[in-house]
Enzyme design. Structure first.
Site, mmCIF file in Angstrom:
data_model
loop_
_atom_site.group_PDB
_atom_site.id
_atom_site.type_symbol
_atom_site.label_atom_id
_atom_site.label_comp_id
_atom_site.label_asym_id
_atom_site.label_seq_id
_atom_site.Cartn_x
_atom_site.Cartn_y
_atom_site.Cartn_z
ATOM 1 N N ASP A 275 0.832 -1.203 0.000
ATOM 2 C CA ASP A 275 0.000 0.000 0.000
ATOM 3 C C ASP A 275 0.870 1.257 0.000
ATOM 4 O O ASP A 275 0.364 2.382 -0.039
ATOM 5 C CB ASP A 275 -1.027 -0.008 1.140
ATOM 6 C CG ASP A 275 -0.395 -0.058 2.516
ATOM 7 O OD1 ASP A 275 0.841 -0.160 2.605
ATOM 8 O OD2 ASP A 275 -1.154 -0.002 3.508
ATOM 9 N N ASP B 185 -0.888 -6.145 0.226
ATOM 10 C CA ASP B 185 -1.288 -5.476 1.471
ATOM 11 C C ASP B 185 -2.797 -5.338 1.564
ATOM 12 O O ASP B 185 -3.448 -4.868 0.613
ATOM 13 C CB ASP B 185 -0.693 -4.059 1.514
ATOM 14 C CG ASP B 185 0.616 -3.993 2.248
ATOM 15 O OD1 ASP B 185 0.860 -4.841 3.133
ATOM 16 O OD2 ASP B 185 1.416 -3.081 1.940
ATOM 17 N N LYS C 275 -0.929 -9.377 3.482
ATOM 18 C CA LYS C 275 -0.149 -8.830 4.607
ATOM 19 C C LYS C 275 -1.038 -7.860 5.356
ATOM 20 O O LYS C 275 -1.782 -7.087 4.737
ATOM 21 C CB LYS C 275 1.115 -8.141 4.082
ATOM 22 C CG LYS C 275 1.919 -7.425 5.169
ATOM 23 C CD LYS C 275 3.335 -7.103 4.723
ATOM 24 C CE LYS C 275 3.513 -5.828 3.950
ATOM 25 N NZ LYS C 275 3.116 -4.609 4.662
ATOM 26 N N GLU D 232 -1.131 -5.249 9.083
ATOM 27 C CA GLU D 232 -0.267 -4.566 10.042
ATOM 28 C C GLU D 232 -0.873 -4.602 11.441
ATOM 29 O O GLU D 232 -2.059 -4.278 11.600
ATOM 30 C CB GLU D 232 -0.092 -3.095 9.635
ATOM 31 C CG GLU D 232 0.541 -2.910 8.279
ATOM 32 C CD GLU D 232 0.742 -1.427 7.918
ATOM 33 O OE1 GLU D 232 0.499 -0.548 8.778
ATOM 34 O OE2 GLU D 232 1.143 -1.170 6.777
ATOM 35 N N GLU E 166 9.456 -3.846 10.418
ATOM 36 C CA GLU E 166 9.871 -2.572 9.830
ATOM 37 C C GLU E 166 10.416 -1.662 10.922
ATOM 38 O O GLU E 166 9.755 -1.431 11.951
ATOM 39 C CB GLU E 166 8.673 -1.896 9.125
ATOM 40 C CG GLU E 166 9.042 -0.534 8.541
ATOM 41 C CD GLU E 166 8.035 0.011 7.532
ATOM 42 O OE1 GLU E 166 7.066 -0.698 7.175
ATOM 43 O OE2 GLU E 166 8.230 1.166 7.117
HETATM 44 O O1 KIV Z 1 3.557 -1.018 1.661
HETATM 45 C C1 KIV Z 1 4.742 -1.373 1.628
HETATM 46 O O2 KIV Z 1 5.463 -1.159 0.660
HETATM 47 C C2 KIV Z 1 5.282 -2.048 2.794
HETATM 48 C C3 KIV Z 1 6.778 -2.169 2.898
HETATM 49 C C4 KIV Z 1 7.361 -0.888 3.332
HETATM 50 C C5 KIV Z 1 7.194 -3.267 3.784
HETATM 51 O O3 KIV Z 1 4.558 -2.463 3.639
#
Ligand code: KIV
Length: 264
Positions: A45, A84, A112, A114, A181
């Site tokens: 994202d 994401d 993914k 968070e 991160e």
């Molecule tokens: O959105 C993204 O590119 C990420 C990376 C920074 C790990 O989550």
């Protein structure tokens, strides 16, 4: 490159072989990135910042993510595609299932999200239904307003211990990969050694099982000052393809990241 699966990545961790991940948002770059033997493509994202010009990832929608996943799938040649789940698209377990279904049907092979241990039920529900999950810990950009900025996380003994506990809980809940991160290199090493699943790092030192960078950062085309953990692989490279290959090779050999890219 043969098709990369979660099994391939687990075997690489067991063999102590590093792998690389790079963000990619379209078919053209997906072809370059997968041809450079990058094992994992992240449709991040971060596209909200590097493609759309926003000052955070919060405005990115699920529809936009699905669109970019579908573009990446068309160019990809064997890398594992991780996508994401955008801001507030997994606030409840039901919402996470609907949002993940949309990304998987667009071509993602894993999602993914968070957060920390509060995501355990969501991760279990997704994983039980056949959706592999990567849990993103440490600096979680979707929470930038709560965190008060893009800052290193997990400093101090209590914060470090609770991140290690969170990592173990997320693995127990069914996460297939963890992503760290902006955490101190020493803490990232402890987490990597404490879990069996592969750990990908960004600004997390050299001891994670894998590295990820944002494509535009490592090509030196992101506006503004790059964070400390970024290396410009276009320097000394005569093409974008060569820069991406250098990144993959330097991750594999351990040359990248150096101590100057990490945090204490
Ligand atoms: O959105 C993204 O590119 C990420 C990376 C920074 C790990 O989550």
């Amino acid at each position: 490159m043969k098709n990369i699966t979660l099994h391939t990545l687990a075997e690489m961790k067991s063999a102590g072989e590093k792998f690389s991940c790079l963000t990619t948002y379209d078919a053209c770059f997906a072809q370059l990135v997968s041809k450079a033997a990058i094992e994992v493509i992240l449709v991040g994202d971060s596209l909200g910042m590097v493609l759309q010009g926003n000052d955070s990832t919060l405005p990115v929608t699920l529809e936009e993510m699905a669109y970019h996943v579908a573009c990446v799938k068309k160019g990809n040649q064997g890398a594992l595609i991780m996508a994401d789940l955008p801001f507030m698209s997994y606030a409840t377990v039901e919402q996470a299932m609907d949002s993940s279904a949309a990304l998987m049907q667009a071509g993602a092979q894993m999602v993914k999200l968070e957060g920390s241990a509060w995501l355990s039920d969501t991760i279990s529900a997704l994983s039980e239904r056949g959706i592999p999950v990567c849990a993103h810990l440490g600096l979680t950009p979707q929470a930038v307003n709560k965190l008060g900025g893009y800052k290193v996380q997990g400093r101090g003994e209590d914060n470090a211990s609770s991140m290690i506990e969170d990592a173990k809980k997320l693995e127990a809940a069914g996460a297939s990969i963890l992503l760290l991160e902006c955490v101190p290199s020493k803490l990232a090493k402890s987490i990597t050694e404490s879990v069996e699943v592969p750990v990908i790092g960004i600004g997390a030192g050299a001891d994670t099982d894998a590295q990820v960078l944002v494509l535009h950062d490592m090509l030196g085309i992101s506006p503004g000052k790059n964070p400390r953990f970024v290396k410009n692989f276009m320097e000394g490279a005569d093409s974008i393809q060569a820069a991406i290959e250098n990144y993959a090779n330097q991750v594999k050999s351990g040359e990248f990241p150096g101590p100057e890219h990490g945090f204490e």
